[in-house]
Design a protein around this motif. Structure first.
Motif, PDB file in Angstrom:
ATOM      1  N   ASP A 260       0.820  -1.217   0.000  1.00 41.74           N
ATOM      2  CA  ASP A 260       0.000   0.000   0.000  1.00 41.74           C
ATOM      3  C   ASP A 260       0.851   1.263   0.000  1.00 41.74           C
ATOM      4  N   GLU A 261       1.721   1.376  -0.991  1.00 37.07           N
ATOM      5  CA  GLU A 261       2.647   2.505  -1.082  1.00 37.07           C
ATOM      6  C   GLU A 261       2.391   3.324  -2.339  1.00 37.07           C
ATOM      7  N   ALA A 262       2.733   4.588  -2.267  1.00 33.34           N
ATOM      8  CA  ALA A 262       2.704   5.462  -3.441  1.00 33.34           C
ATOM      9  C   ALA A 262       3.900   6.408  -3.341  1.00 33.34           C
ATOM     10  N   ILE A 263       4.466   6.756  -4.477  1.00 33.89           N
ATOM     11  CA  ILE A 263       5.658   7.603  -4.502  1.00 33.89           C
ATOM     12  C   ILE A 263       5.375   8.851  -5.335  1.00 33.89           C
ATOM     13  N   LEU A 264       5.813  10.005  -4.829  1.00 32.70           N
ATOM     14  CA  LEU A 264       5.594  11.274  -5.528  1.00 32.70           C
ATOM     15  C   LEU A 264       6.899  12.066  -5.560  1.00 32.70           C
ATOM     16  N   THR A 265       7.157  12.725  -6.673  1.00 30.43           N
ATOM     17  CA  THR A 265       8.361  13.542  -6.822  1.00 30.43           C
ATOM     18  C   THR A 265       7.982  14.928  -7.335  1.00 30.43           C
ATOM     19  N   VAL A 266       8.412  15.937  -6.606  1.00 27.62           N
ATOM     20  CA  VAL A 266       8.259  17.323  -7.060  1.00 27.62           C
ATOM     21  C   VAL A 266       9.592  17.708  -7.692  1.00 27.62           C
ATOM     22  N   THR A 267       9.598  18.027  -8.984  1.00 25.68           N
ATOM     23  CA  THR A 267      10.848  18.262  -9.717  1.00 25.68           C
ATOM     24  C   THR A 267      11.106  19.754  -9.941  1.00 25.68           C
ATOM     25  N   GLY A 268      12.391  20.048 -10.127  1.00 25.86           N
ATOM     26  CA  GLY A 268      12.804  21.391 -10.530  1.00 25.86           C
ATOM     27  C   GLY A 268      12.475  22.487  -9.541  1.00 25.86           C
ATOM     28  N   ILE A 269      12.596  22.211  -8.241  1.00 22.83           N
ATOM     29  CA  ILE A 269      12.277  23.213  -7.225  1.00 22.83           C
ATOM     30  C   ILE A 269      13.490  24.116  -6.987  1.00 22.83           C
ATOM     31  N   ARG A 270      13.222  25.405  -6.825  1.00 23.98           N
ATOM     32  CA  ARG A 270      14.304  26.319  -6.454  1.00 23.98           C
ATOM     33  C   ARG A 270      14.789  25.975  -5.058  1.00 23.98           C
ATOM     34  N   GLU A 271      16.090  25.828  -4.904  1.00 22.23           N
ATOM     35  CA  GLU A 271      16.647  25.430  -3.617  1.00 22.23           C
ATOM     36  C   GLU A 271      16.461  26.531  -2.574  1.00 22.23           C
ATOM     37  N   SER A 272      16.022  26.148  -1.380  1.00 25.57           N
ATOM     38  CA  SER A 272      15.859  27.093  -0.272  1.00 25.57           C
ATOM     39  C   SER A 272      15.858  26.322   1.039  1.00 25.57           C
ATOM     40  N   ALA A 273      16.084  27.031   2.127  1.00 26.75           N
ATOM     41  CA  ALA A 273      16.116  26.395   3.444  1.00 26.75           C
ATOM     42  C   ALA A 273      14.751  25.853   3.843  1.00 26.75           C
ATOM     43  N   SER A 274      13.693  26.433   3.299  1.00 28.96           N
ATOM     44  CA  SER A 274      12.332  26.034   3.690  1.00 28.96           C
ATOM     45  C   SER A 274      11.704  25.049   2.714  1.00 28.96           C
ATOM     46  N   LEU A 275      12.501  24.518   1.792  1.00 23.93           N
ATOM     47  CA  LEU A 275      11.969  23.676   0.725  1.00 23.93           C
ATOM     48  C   LEU A 275      11.133  22.505   1.271  1.00 23.93           C
ATOM     49  N   THR A 302      18.638  23.040  -9.332  1.00 24.39           N
ATOM     50  CA  THR A 302      17.303  22.813  -8.769  1.00 24.39           C
ATOM     51  C   THR A 302      17.271  21.488  -8.000  1.00 24.39           C
ATOM     52  N   VAL A 303      16.188  21.288  -7.277  1.00 20.41           N
ATOM     53  CA  VAL A 303      16.073  20.113  -6.414  1.00 20.41           C
ATOM     54  C   VAL A 303      14.864  19.280  -6.831  1.00 20.41           C
ATOM     55  N   ASP A 304      15.042  17.958  -6.837  1.00 19.21           N
ATOM     56  CA  ASP A 304      13.921  17.017  -6.967  1.00 19.21           C
ATOM     57  C   ASP A 304      13.658  16.443  -5.576  1.00 19.21           C
ATOM     58  N   PHE A 305      12.417  16.562  -5.116  1.00 16.27           N
ATOM     59  CA  PHE A 305      12.051  16.135  -3.761  1.00 16.27           C
ATOM     60  C   PHE A 305      11.078  14.963  -3.864  1.00 16.27           C
ATOM     61  N   THR A 306      11.500  13.786  -3.381  1.00 12.92           N
ATOM     62  CA  THR A 306      10.721  12.561  -3.521  1.00 12.92           C
ATOM     63  C   THR A 306      10.330  12.019  -2.157  1.00 12.92           C
ATOM     64  N   PHE A 307       9.097  11.513  -2.050  1.00 13.40           N
ATOM     65  CA  PHE A 307       8.661  10.916  -0.791  1.00 13.40           C
ATOM     66  C   PHE A 307       7.550   9.905  -1.054  1.00 13.40           C
ATOM     67  N   THR A 308       7.254   9.094  -0.044  1.00 11.09           N
ATOM     68  CA  THR A 308       6.181   8.105  -0.176  1.00 11.09           C
ATOM     69  C   THR A 308       5.076   8.384   0.837  1.00 11.09           C
ATOM     70  N   VAL A 309       3.858   7.971   0.470  1.00  7.83           N
ATOM     71  CA  VAL A 309       2.691   8.049   1.356  1.00  7.83           C
ATOM     72  C   VAL A 309       1.926   6.730   1.224  1.00  7.83           C
ATOM     73  N   HIS A 310       0.973   6.520   2.103  1.00  5.12           N
ATOM     74  CA  HIS A 310       0.094   5.366   1.974  1.00  5.12           C
ATOM     75  C   HIS A 310      -0.738   5.518   0.707  1.00  5.12           C
ATOM     76  N   ARG A 311      -0.981   4.413   0.039  1.00  4.45           N
ATOM     77  CA  ARG A 311      -1.681   4.471  -1.248  1.00  4.45           C
ATOM     78  C   ARG A 311      -3.066   5.118  -1.135  1.00  4.45           C
ATOM     79  N   SER A 312      -3.722   4.951   0.011  1.00  4.32           N
ATOM     80  CA  SER A 312      -5.051   5.541   0.188  1.00  4.32           C
ATOM     81  C   SER A 312      -4.994   7.069   0.202  1.00  4.32           C
ATOM     82  N   ASP A 313      -3.798   7.636   0.455  1.00  2.58           N
ATOM     83  CA  ASP A 313      -3.631   9.094   0.483  1.00  2.58           C
ATOM     84  C   ASP A 313      -3.061   9.637  -0.834  1.00  2.58           C
TER      85      ASP A 313
END
Length: 406
Positions: A260-275, A302-313
């Motif tokens: 029950d996993e899902a993966i999401l990536t936000v690509t090309g983000i401007r780098e910052s301390a609060s990213l 730029t930064v690619d930020f990847t993370f996983t959540v439960h598939r239901s979310d």
């Protein structure tokens, strides 16, 4: 003579015939000289039936009233089991949460136990009775009925065992212990005679369904000796114990997995301390739990930020990220809900090297590519395409020799 807390739930009490069999089992423990406190779940399928009834009245019922309704399943089992024991000539009494004194917070449907009053339980034991407690439920400080969430009867049993200082808390299920992995995936999976609390906590959190994670946490904190056994066989099951008691420390103890996993990536983000905060805060505000996180800096800065959540979310998270793209200066959102997480777990990793090398060599030999990697002191997790899950589990089980008796 030992003071035992025995938990029975689901298929173990799935019918009147099964309840009669559990009564015989409890009496057998008594005849061996043990004092017994029993914690029970609802009969198999009963909680789902009650939820369906509620939804026929209101598709989004009040969480307070839903707890009042679904807590009755455990009450039925406790009363029936008490009757079965009394009919066999032994003294027994069924008790609800407020009669025992199980106090929780007021999070309906996901309550946490704050305290258990041991006085009534010990008083009944002194009178020679088998005490049968309705699990899964509690009372908040306003005396509202609360429930502990799916698998909450395990937590009730552990909390009761801690309160009365039981010699052992025995969790009876439809499996005969904790296995090196799911035998339905890997037929060579082996039942472990012992596993540490740290290992069991990781296995439970990473997808193993034998025990509820909060029950393992509670047992570890309160040093409750915990054993998983089968209601249908006489084997000794698996003892969950403290690391210093464990004689053998295999490099890897088990393989856990979660579909029950899902993966999401936000690509090309401007780098910052609060990213990270800019991305994760709106997600957390919706009560969505994030698991594995990886941040990669690209050649253009730029930064690619990847993370996983439960598939239901997955859908809700994807929609939130799509709304955030412009605000955080991102290029796109890439999302995939056809992934699975596989983890190798073992306290032996603390003192041995080479686990990661062995793991990735085994995956490479099968042509399995990893999308994410996460590590802790006693586990390594990877995210792979879901279609490779079973192959991955079997390859790792073999690579670490988990089919062998140790």
């Amino acid at each position: 003579m030992a003071l035992l807390v025995q938990k029975f739930g689901g298929t173990s009490v799935g019918s009147v015939e099964r309840i009669e069999a559990v009564a015989e089992q409890i009496i057998s423990s008594r005849q061996q000289g043990h004092q017994v406190v029993v914690v029970v779940s609802a009969m198999a399928g009963e909680t789902n039936r009650l939820i369906e009834l509620a939804q026929q009245v209101d598709t989004k019922p009040s969480s307070r009233e839903l707890d009042v309704l679904i807590s009755t399943g455990e009450q039925v089992t406790a009363a029936l089991l008490s009757m079965a024991i009394v009919r066999r000539g032994h003294s027994a009494i069924s008790l609800l949460a407020d009669q025992v004194g199980i106090e929780t917070n007021n999070r309906f449907g996901k309550a946490r136990i704050k305290s258990v009053d041991h006085a009534r339980i010990l008083e009944e034991i002194e009178q020679g009775r088998v005490v049968i407690i309705a699990g899964f439920q509690g009372r908040d400080k306003e005396k509202n009925i609360t429930t502990l969430g799916r698998g909450g009867t395990d937590t009730t049993a552990v909390a009761v065992a801690a309160a009365i200082k039981a010699d052992e808390c025995q969790i009876y299920t439809d499996v005969d212990g904790v296995y090196t992995t799911d035998p339905r995936i890997e037929p060579n999976a082996r039942r472990m005679s012992r596993v540490t609390f740290d290992e069991m906590l990781e296995l439970a959190s990473l997808g193993a369904k034998v025990l509820q994670i909060r029950a393992v946490e509670y047992a570890g904190i309160h040093k409750v000796r915990l054993r998983v056994l089968s209601s249908f066989s006489p084997d000794e099951g698996t003892l969950i114990t403290y690391e210093e008691e464990k004689v053998d420390k295999p490099l890897v103890s088990g393989i856990a997995f979660n579909r029950d996993e899902a993966i999401l990536t936000v690509t090309g983000i401007r780098e910052s301390a609060s990213l990270a905060s800019d991305i994760l805060s709106p997600i957390a505000e919706q009560g969505i739990e994030v698991d594995m996180i990886v941040q990669n800096i690209q050649r253009d800065g730029t930064v690619d930020f990847t993370f996983t959540v439960h598939r239901s979310d997955f859908d809700e998270t994807n929609a939130l990220l799509s709304q955030l793209i412009e605000k955080i200066g991102a290029k796109s959102v890439q999302a995939d809900n056809n992934v699975a997480k596989i983890s190798v777990v073992g306290v032996g990793m603390k003192s041995h090297s080479g686990v990661a090398a062995n793991m990735f060599s085994a995956l490479a030999a099968e042509g399995i590519k990893t999308k994410l990697i996460s590590t802790s002191e006693i586990k390594i997790s990877v995210v792979v395409e879901e279609k490779y899950l079973e192959l991955c589990v079997r390859a790792l089980h073999s690579a670490f020799g988990l089919h062998e008796n140790v």
